[in-house]
Design a protein around this motif. Structure first.
Motif, PDB file in Angstrom:
ATOM      1  N   PHE A   1     -60.047 117.204 -53.111  1.00  0.00           N
ATOM      2  CA  PHE A   1     -59.863 117.575 -54.515  1.00  0.00           C
ATOM      3  C   PHE A   1     -61.230 117.755 -55.154  1.00  0.00           C
ATOM      4  CE2 PHE A   1     -61.118 113.952 -57.012  1.00  0.00           C
ATOM      5  CZ  PHE A   1     -60.954 112.880 -56.158  1.00  0.00           C
ATOM      6  N   SER A   2     -61.248 118.540 -56.232  1.00  0.00           N
ATOM      7  CA  SER A   2     -62.502 118.843 -56.924  1.00  0.00           C
ATOM      8  C   SER A   2     -62.605 118.020 -58.196  1.00  0.00           C
ATOM      9  CB  SER A   2     -62.569 120.329 -57.280  1.00  0.00           C
ATOM     10  OG  SER A   2     -62.509 121.104 -56.103  1.00  0.00           O
ATOM     11  N   VAL A   3     -63.821 117.605 -58.553  1.00  0.00           N
ATOM     12  CA  VAL A   3     -64.026 116.873 -59.805  1.00  0.00           C
ATOM     13  C   VAL A   3     -64.020 117.882 -60.952  1.00  0.00           C
ATOM     14  CG1 VAL A   3     -65.321 115.062 -58.673  1.00  0.00           C
ATOM     15  CG2 VAL A   3     -66.527 117.008 -59.626  1.00  0.00           C
ATOM     16  N   ARG A   4     -63.683 117.389 -62.155  1.00  0.00           N
ATOM     17  CA  ARG A   4     -63.495 118.323 -63.266  1.00  0.00           C
ATOM     18  C   ARG A   4     -64.821 118.838 -63.815  1.00  0.00           C
ATOM     19  NH1 ARG A   4     -61.374 113.950 -67.793  1.00  0.00           N
ATOM     20  NH2 ARG A   4     -63.354 112.876 -68.093  1.00  0.00           N
TER      21      ARG A   4
ATOM     22  N   LEU B   1     -74.580 116.807 -57.791  1.00  0.00           N
ATOM     23  CA  LEU B   1     -74.819 117.167 -56.393  1.00  0.00           C
ATOM     24  C   LEU B   1     -73.558 117.156 -55.549  1.00  0.00           C
ATOM     25  CD1 LEU B   1     -78.233 115.583 -55.415  1.00  0.00           C
ATOM     26  CD2 LEU B   1     -77.676 117.907 -56.056  1.00  0.00           C
ATOM     27  N   PHE B   2     -72.399 116.959 -56.175  1.00  0.00           N
ATOM     28  CA  PHE B   2     -71.167 117.075 -55.409  1.00  0.00           C
ATOM     29  C   PHE B   2     -70.102 117.706 -56.285  1.00  0.00           C
ATOM     30  CE2 PHE B   2     -68.433 113.621 -57.029  1.00  0.00           C
ATOM     31  CZ  PHE B   2     -69.341 112.984 -57.855  1.00  0.00           C
ATOM     32  N   LYS B   3     -69.273 118.493 -55.665  1.00  0.00           N
ATOM     33  CA  LYS B   3     -68.230 119.197 -56.400  1.00  0.00           C
ATOM     34  C   LYS B   3     -66.846 118.724 -56.003  1.00  0.00           C
ATOM     35  CE  LYS B   3     -71.105 123.335 -56.708  1.00  0.00           C
ATOM     36  NZ  LYS B   3     -71.290 124.724 -56.240  1.00  0.00           N
ATOM     37  N   SER B   4     -66.742 118.175 -54.824  1.00  0.00           N
ATOM     38  CA  SER B   4     -65.427 117.754 -54.346  1.00  0.00           C
ATOM     39  C   SER B   4     -65.599 116.669 -53.298  1.00  0.00           C
ATOM     40  CB  SER B   4     -64.666 118.947 -53.768  1.00  0.00           C
ATOM     41  OG  SER B   4     -65.426 119.543 -52.737  1.00  0.00           O
TER      42      SER B   4
ATOM     43  N   VAL C   1     -57.656 107.424 -56.605  1.00  0.00           N
ATOM     44  CA  VAL C   1     -59.033 107.869 -56.757  1.00  0.00           C
ATOM     45  C   VAL C   1     -59.372 108.003 -58.237  1.00  0.00           C
ATOM     46  CG1 VAL C   1     -60.719 109.653 -56.210  1.00  0.00           C
ATOM     47  CG2 VAL C   1     -58.892 109.135 -54.587  1.00  0.00           C
ATOM     48  N   ALA C   2     -60.398 107.291 -58.689  1.00  0.00           N
ATOM     49  CA  ALA C   2     -60.887 107.418 -60.069  1.00  0.00           C
ATOM     50  C   ALA C   2     -62.300 107.970 -60.027  1.00  0.00           C
ATOM     51  CB  ALA C   2     -60.865 106.076 -60.781  1.00  0.00           C
ATOM     52  N   VAL C   3     -62.589 108.890 -60.927  1.00  0.00           N
ATOM     53  CA  VAL C   3     -63.900 109.537 -60.969  1.00  0.00           C
ATOM     54  C   VAL C   3     -64.591 109.157 -62.272  1.00  0.00           C
ATOM     55  CG1 VAL C   3     -65.134 111.742 -60.968  1.00  0.00           C
ATOM     56  CG2 VAL C   3     -63.073 111.454 -59.575  1.00  0.00           C
TER      57      VAL C   3
END
Lengths: 349, 58
Positions: free
Chosen positions: A321-324, A272-275, A294-296
């Motif tokens: 920034f966008s998550v991979r 539900l989130f892209k960035s 920032v760690a994802v």
């Protein structure tokens, strides 16, 4: 919001994990350094379960721990420590953190192993879940003779319950329990679904699974009975909350308090989130730029998305920034790298 | 605890874990003679040596 049931559900998911590096040591190393990748991981496991279940504040009163002695001392400092007497072990609660000393001294300085209590058995014994016992995560039976003491987390489910009014973000499934399930059941009832026998009892039984299946069928989703990210979005729509696709509306937002080295975990529903974007008002306050790491977290584990992100409102109003992998990303951890006394605001969409 | 102490603690933690954590054999083996029987009664027979089942009464 965490609970002892949530803590134990997370620990059960690790049963059978073995070897190193593993998911748990990688998670800890992502925040504290690669020297932990192959280190003894019993307390890293407790840290992992606490963070993943939303219990970091209760189980880790002074932050992440891999060193068992410091973790025990953390509980002593907040007066939630019970020495390993037979009477105290018989009074152990599910979700208590159990610390071991094999020489029967009950000395905190001698503690070298830790686990979580799943069940008090009576007779001075408990059944536990422990990481790194034989380099595996296993259930064990332990007696007071080897227990130095118990740390009793101040779990949220020990406090009066109040529903937030939102559909919960965490993935939930039959067999789960605790505050997240309680939130789900209240949201289902508010949205008009039926829980005629048990109501909002905090246990994800067949009745709750049936209501989730009805919700999924109505929303055109895969009918699984498991409350996942897509189901959460459908339930939030049914409640009239923000919807994916709304323009200029962040779905999730919050702030990161100041404090050098401070880590703020953020749980977000996968898919539900892209960035995520950050803003500060340091320019307005006449302060220097601030920095965050920032760690994802996603299905492949934790990765450092931005080892150092410089935030400066004078230069740029918002840093994105966008998550991979937007479909599987489900959590973000933000660490303050300096002690600039300015609040960092974030929103994810 | 001061910030300096916190930073020093973070640096020391890896060394302390290496030296002290999970070093005793007790951490890695059963310490109760009836452990397997007790866990079997609670969770059923193990799968591949792991008691991963649901508790019968839960």
């Amino acid at each position: 919001m965490g609970s002892a049931n949530g803590m134990l559900a997370e620990a059960r998911r690790s049963l059978g994990m073995s070897g190193r590096p593993n998911t748990i040591t990688r998670d800890y190393a992502s925040r504290h350094g690669d020297e932990f990748l192959r280190a003894a991981w019993c307390d890293m496991a407790v840290t992992y379960w606490a963070r993943r279940s939303g219990n970091a504040g209760a189980v880790l009163p002074r932050g992440d721990r891999a060193y068992t002695v410091w973790h025990a001392q953390d509980f002593q400092k907040i007066d939630r420590w019970f020495s390993g007497t037979t009477a105290n072990v018989d009074d152990a609660k599910p979700g208590d953190i159990v610390f071991f000393d094999w020489n029967q001294t009950n000395q905190v300085g001698a503690i070298d192993h830790v686990g979580v209590v799943e069940k008090a058995l009576g007779g001075g014994r408990v059944q536990t879940i422990e990481g790194n016992t034989g380099d595996q995560c296993l259930r064990r039976v332990r007696s007071s003779s080897v227990i130095a003491g118990l740390g009793r987390p101040d779990y949220e489910d020990d406090k009066p319950y109040a529903w937030s009014g939102e559909a919960p973000a965490a993935v939930l499934r039959p067999g789960d329990g605790g505050t997240g399930v309680h939130d789900l059941q209240n949201a289902l009832l508010r949205a008009g679904f039926q829980l005629p026998v048990y109501g909002a009892d905090g246990d994800y039984g067949e009745e709750t699974a049936a209501a989730v299946r009805v919700l999924q069928r109505n929303a055109g989703l895969t009918v699984s009975g498991i409350y996942d990210a897509a189901t959460a979005a459908a339930l939030q729509r049914a409640l009239g909350g923000p919807q994916e696709g709304d323009e200029d509306v962040p779905y999730f937002w919050g702030s990161v308090p100041a404090g050098k080295g401070r880590i703020t975990p953020i749980s977000l529903p996968g898919g539900l989130f892209k960035s995520i974007g950050f803003t500060v008002d340091n320019g307005l306050a006449g302060l220097p730029p601030t920095k965050v790491r920032v760690a994802v977290h996603d299905a492949k584990g934790w990765y450092a998305a931005k080892p150092e992100l410089v935030l400066d409102s004078a230069a740029k109003s918002k840093v994105w920034f966008s998550v991979r992998d937007p479909q599987s990303a489900d959590g973000i951890s933000i660490q303050r790298l300096d002690d600039v006394d300015v609040e960092v605001a974030w929103d994810a969409s | 605890m001061s910030e300096h102490e916190q930073e020093r603690d973070r640096a020391d933690e890896a060394a302390l874990v290496e030296r002290d954590v999970d070093q005793h054999p007790g951490a890695h083996q059963a310490t109760e003679p009836d452990e397997e029987q007790t866990l079997t009664e609670l969770y059923g027979e193990p799968e591949d040596g792991i008691f991963s089942g649901e508790e019968a009464s839960r």
